[in-house]
Design a protein around this motif. Structure first.
Motif, mmCIF file in Angstrom:
data_model
loop_
_atom_site.group_PDB
_atom_site.id
_atom_site.type_symbol
_atom_site.label_atom_id
_atom_site.label_comp_id
_atom_site.label_asym_id
_atom_site.label_seq_id
_atom_site.Cartn_x
_atom_site.Cartn_y
_atom_site.Cartn_z
ATOM 1 N N THR A 24 9.391 -2.306 -10.640
ATOM 2 C CA THR A 24 9.895 -3.509 -10.056
ATOM 3 C C THR A 24 10.810 -4.046 -10.692
ATOM 4 O OG1 THR A 24 8.025 -4.636 -11.170
ATOM 5 C CG2 THR A 24 7.431 -3.835 -9.174
ATOM 6 N N ASP A 25 11.263 -5.239 -10.250
ATOM 7 C CA ASP A 25 12.121 -6.169 -11.147
ATOM 8 C C ASP A 25 11.560 -6.512 -12.304
ATOM 9 O OD1 ASP A 25 14.361 -6.083 -9.025
ATOM 10 O OD2 ASP A 25 13.558 -7.998 -8.374
ATOM 11 N N PHE A 26 10.199 -6.790 -12.375
ATOM 12 C CA PHE A 26 9.389 -7.356 -13.482
ATOM 13 C C PHE A 26 9.594 -6.457 -14.684
ATOM 14 C CE2 PHE A 26 5.584 -8.324 -15.894
ATOM 15 C CZ PHE A 26 5.669 -9.578 -16.224
ATOM 16 N N ASN A 27 9.790 -5.246 -14.453
ATOM 17 C CA ASN A 27 9.653 -4.181 -15.511
ATOM 18 C C ASN A 27 11.086 -3.533 -15.539
ATOM 19 O OD1 ASN A 27 9.446 -2.379 -13.615
ATOM 20 N ND2 ASN A 27 7.408 -1.868 -14.076
ATOM 21 N N GLY A 28 12.015 -4.036 -14.925
ATOM 22 C CA GLY A 28 13.329 -3.253 -15.131
ATOM 23 C C GLY A 28 13.307 -1.881 -14.403
ATOM 24 N N PHE A 29 12.559 -1.751 -13.392
ATOM 25 C CA PHE A 29 12.226 -0.510 -12.657
ATOM 26 C C PHE A 29 12.001 0.498 -13.305
ATOM 27 C CE2 PHE A 29 14.924 -3.380 -10.059
ATOM 28 C CZ PHE A 29 14.198 -3.532 -8.907
ATOM 29 N N ALA A 30 11.126 0.335 -14.465
ATOM 30 C CA ALA A 30 10.762 1.273 -15.471
ATOM 31 C C ALA A 30 9.568 2.197 -14.922
ATOM 32 C CB ALA A 30 10.633 0.781 -16.783
ATOM 33 N N GLY A 31 9.048 1.706 -13.876
ATOM 34 C CA GLY A 31 7.892 2.487 -13.488
ATOM 35 C C GLY A 31 8.133 3.617 -12.653
ATOM 36 N N ASP A 32 7.145 4.478 -12.722
ATOM 37 C CA ASP A 32 7.344 5.811 -11.896
ATOM 38 C C ASP A 32 6.794 5.856 -10.453
ATOM 39 O OD1 ASP A 32 4.499 5.572 -12.820
ATOM 40 O OD2 ASP A 32 4.573 7.630 -13.476
ATOM 41 N N ARG A 33 6.194 4.639 -10.226
ATOM 42 C CA ARG A 33 5.547 4.643 -8.503
ATOM 43 C C ARG A 33 6.440 3.712 -7.912
ATOM 44 N NH1 ARG A 33 0.694 6.601 -7.815
ATOM 45 N NH2 ARG A 33 -0.104 4.910 -6.754
ATOM 46 N N THR A 34 6.484 3.820 -6.801
ATOM 47 C CA THR A 34 7.093 2.884 -5.666
ATOM 48 C C THR A 34 5.964 1.815 -5.299
ATOM 49 O OG1 THR A 34 6.061 3.844 -3.794
ATOM 50 C CG2 THR A 34 8.167 4.725 -4.546
ATOM 51 N N PRO A 35 6.764 0.455 -4.932
ATOM 52 C CA PRO A 35 5.566 -0.681 -4.574
ATOM 53 C C PRO A 35 4.595 -0.189 -3.575
ATOM 54 C CG PRO A 35 8.029 -1.265 -4.771
ATOM 55 C CD PRO A 35 7.851 0.048 -5.093
ATOM 56 N N GLU A 36 5.039 0.903 -2.542
ATOM 57 C CA GLU A 36 4.218 1.120 -1.600
ATOM 58 C C GLU A 36 3.001 1.971 -2.219
ATOM 59 O OE1 GLU A 36 7.980 0.196 0.203
ATOM 60 O OE2 GLU A 36 7.391 1.559 -1.354
ATOM 61 N N GLN A 37 3.380 2.879 -3.117
ATOM 62 C CA GLN A 37 2.326 3.568 -3.953
ATOM 63 C C GLN A 37 1.408 2.754 -4.537
ATOM 64 O OE1 GLN A 37 5.228 6.077 -5.876
ATOM 65 N NE2 GLN A 37 4.347 7.853 -5.061
ATOM 66 N N GLY A 38 1.928 1.534 -5.373
ATOM 67 C CA GLY A 38 1.116 0.686 -5.995
ATOM 68 C C GLY A 38 0.095 -0.112 -5.191
ATOM 69 N N ALA A 39 0.395 -0.304 -3.927
ATOM 70 C CA ALA A 39 -0.385 -1.032 -2.947
ATOM 71 C C ALA A 39 -1.393 -0.192 -2.223
ATOM 72 C CB ALA A 39 0.717 -1.471 -1.854
ATOM 73 N N ALA A 40 -1.319 0.908 -2.779
ATOM 74 C CA ALA A 40 -2.314 1.877 -1.911
ATOM 75 C C ALA A 40 -3.658 1.570 -2.331
ATOM 76 C CB ALA A 40 -2.073 3.322 -2.030
ATOM 77 N N PRO A 41 -4.171 1.614 -3.506
ATOM 78 C CA PRO A 41 -5.490 1.289 -3.938
ATOM 79 C C PRO A 41 -5.938 -0.223 -3.542
ATOM 80 C CG PRO A 41 -4.375 1.746 -5.964
ATOM 81 C CD PRO A 41 -3.255 1.701 -4.911
ATOM 82 N N GLY A 42 -5.191 -1.096 -3.477
ATOM 83 C CA GLY A 42 -5.675 -2.469 -2.915
ATOM 84 C C GLY A 42 -5.671 -2.449 -1.452
ATOM 85 N N VAL A 43 -4.864 -1.801 -0.826
ATOM 86 C CA VAL A 43 -5.080 -1.579 0.729
ATOM 87 C C VAL A 43 -6.655 -0.808 0.890
ATOM 88 C CG1 VAL A 43 -4.374 -0.392 2.885
ATOM 89 C CG2 VAL A 43 -2.733 -1.883 1.355
ATOM 90 N N CYS A 44 -7.022 0.198 0.120
ATOM 91 C CA CYS A 44 -8.051 0.989 0.341
ATOM 92 C C CYS A 44 -9.322 0.034 0.049
ATOM 93 C CB CYS A 44 -8.172 2.087 -0.423
ATOM 94 S SG CYS A 44 -6.962 3.462 -0.017
ATOM 95 N N LEU A 45 -9.052 -0.694 -0.795
ATOM 96 C CA LEU A 45 -10.514 -1.557 -1.290
ATOM 97 C C LEU A 45 -10.651 -2.758 -0.219
ATOM 98 C CD1 LEU A 45 -9.937 -1.789 -5.110
ATOM 99 C CD2 LEU A 45 -11.695 -0.483 -3.957
ATOM 100 N N ALA A 46 -9.344 -3.314 0.174
ATOM 101 C CA ALA A 46 -9.445 -4.343 1.172
ATOM 102 C C ALA A 46 -9.830 -3.956 2.509
ATOM 103 C CB ALA A 46 -7.918 -5.013 1.333
ATOM 104 N N THR A 47 -9.953 -2.568 2.768
ATOM 105 C CA THR A 47 -10.669 -2.216 4.112
ATOM 106 C C THR A 47 -11.742 -1.358 3.857
ATOM 107 O OG1 THR A 47 -9.180 -0.312 3.717
ATOM 108 C CG2 THR A 47 -8.204 -2.114 4.982
ATOM 109 N N LEU A 48 -12.516 -1.533 2.950
ATOM 110 C CA LEU A 48 -13.738 -1.000 2.521
ATOM 111 C C LEU A 48 -14.735 -1.357 3.546
ATOM 112 C CD1 LEU A 48 -14.493 -1.332 -1.213
ATOM 113 C CD2 LEU A 48 -14.069 0.878 0.039
ATOM 114 N N PRO A 49 -15.783 -0.495 4.070
ATOM 115 C CA PRO A 49 -16.643 -0.867 5.116
ATOM 116 C C PRO A 49 -17.570 -1.926 4.115
ATOM 117 C CG PRO A 49 -17.131 1.296 4.080
ATOM 118 C CD PRO A 49 -15.876 0.965 3.532
#
Length: 66
Positions: A24-49
């Protein structure tokens, strides 16, 4: 985890999501994951039964050892 305990007797599910090192901009794009990949765990948790897991740390592969 304290919030998970506080809400244990309610329908509210509390967990922690670990997105990994997201480029992301915050870390100068030094990460190895895309924002979409980073959002995946949150989406899974937000849609738990309603009977989903509570009080744990999770990443895209599931529960993270604590």
């Amino acid at each position: 985890m304290q919030y998970a305990r506080a809400f244990a007797d309610t329908p509210v599910i509390v967990n922690a999501a670990c997105p990994g090192l997201v480029a992301t901009d915050f870390n100068g794009f030094a990460g190895d994951r895309t924002p979409e990949q980073g959002a995946a765990p949150g989406v899974c948790l937000a849609t738990l039964p309603d009977d989903g897991p509570r009080g744990g740390p999770f990443d895209e592969d599931g529960a993270v050892p604590w």
